[in-house]
Write a protein that holds these residues in place. Structure first.
Motif, short mmCIF file in Angstrom:
data_model
loop_
_atom_site.label_atom_id
_atom_site.label_comp_id
_atom_site.label_asym_id
_atom_site.label_seq_id
_atom_site.Cartn_x
_atom_site.Cartn_y
_atom_site.Cartn_z
N GLN A 62 -18.22 -8.99 6.63
CA GLN A 62 -17.74 -8.56 7.38
C GLN A 62 -16.68 -8.37 6.80
O GLN A 62 -15.75 -8.89 6.33
CB GLN A 62 -17.48 -8.78 8.94
N ASN A 103 -12.41 -6.63 7.10
CA ASN A 103 -11.58 -6.52 7.76
C ASN A 103 -10.19 -5.83 7.35
O ASN A 103 -9.25 -6.55 6.02
CB ASN A 103 -10.76 -8.24 8.22
N SER A 134 -6.44 -3.49 7.95
CA SER A 134 -5.80 -2.74 8.27
C SER A 134 -4.75 -2.30 7.38
O SER A 134 -4.48 -2.48 6.30
CB SER A 134 -4.45 -4.28 9.23
N SER A 190 -6.58 -1.69 13.60
CA SER A 190 -7.57 -2.31 12.71
C SER A 190 -9.46 -1.37 12.59
O SER A 190 -8.88 -0.69 13.38
CB SER A 190 -7.38 -3.82 13.28
N GLN A 223 -12.99 -3.12 11.22
CA GLN A 223 -13.91 -4.53 10.98
C GLN A 223 -14.88 -3.52 10.64
O GLN A 223 -15.75 -3.03 11.76
CB GLN A 223 -13.73 -5.49 12.38
N HIS A 259 -19.07 -3.95 9.68
CA HIS A 259 -20.25 -5.28 9.18
C HIS A 259 -21.40 -4.47 8.30
O HIS A 259 -21.58 -3.13 8.96
CB HIS A 259 -20.69 -5.73 10.54
#
Length: 77
Positions: free
Chosen positions: A22, A24, A26, A46, A48, A50
């Motif tokens: 994952q 992450n 920003s 954001s 995210q 996977h």
């Protein structure tokens, strides 16, 4: 406007094992002149992701910055 260019920074990459990570991300902050421009128009958000594609598992690296282009997808009937 047909496309939107954004610049994001990877805050972390979590490895869950078994070809599952994952990333992450920003928006970038104001630490360079270019980033000041991007953060002016995209001050928060954001993403995210996977990732299970073995070829893409190591694409994202923590603390690195990436350009992201958003383009509207045409509806296929």
């Amino acid at each position: 406007m047909k496309k939107l260019l954004a610049k994001f920074k990877v805050g972390s990459v979590v490895d869950f094992g078994h070809n599952n990570k994952q990333a992450n991300l920003s928006p970038v902050v104001r630490d360079t002149e270019e980033n000041k421009t991007f953060s002016l128009y995209t001050p928060s958000g954001s993403i995210q992701l996977h990732i299970t594609n073995p070829e893409a598992l190591d694409f994202f690296e923590a603390a690195e910055e990436y350009y992201i282009t958003f383009e509207k997808a045409e509806q296929k009937q």
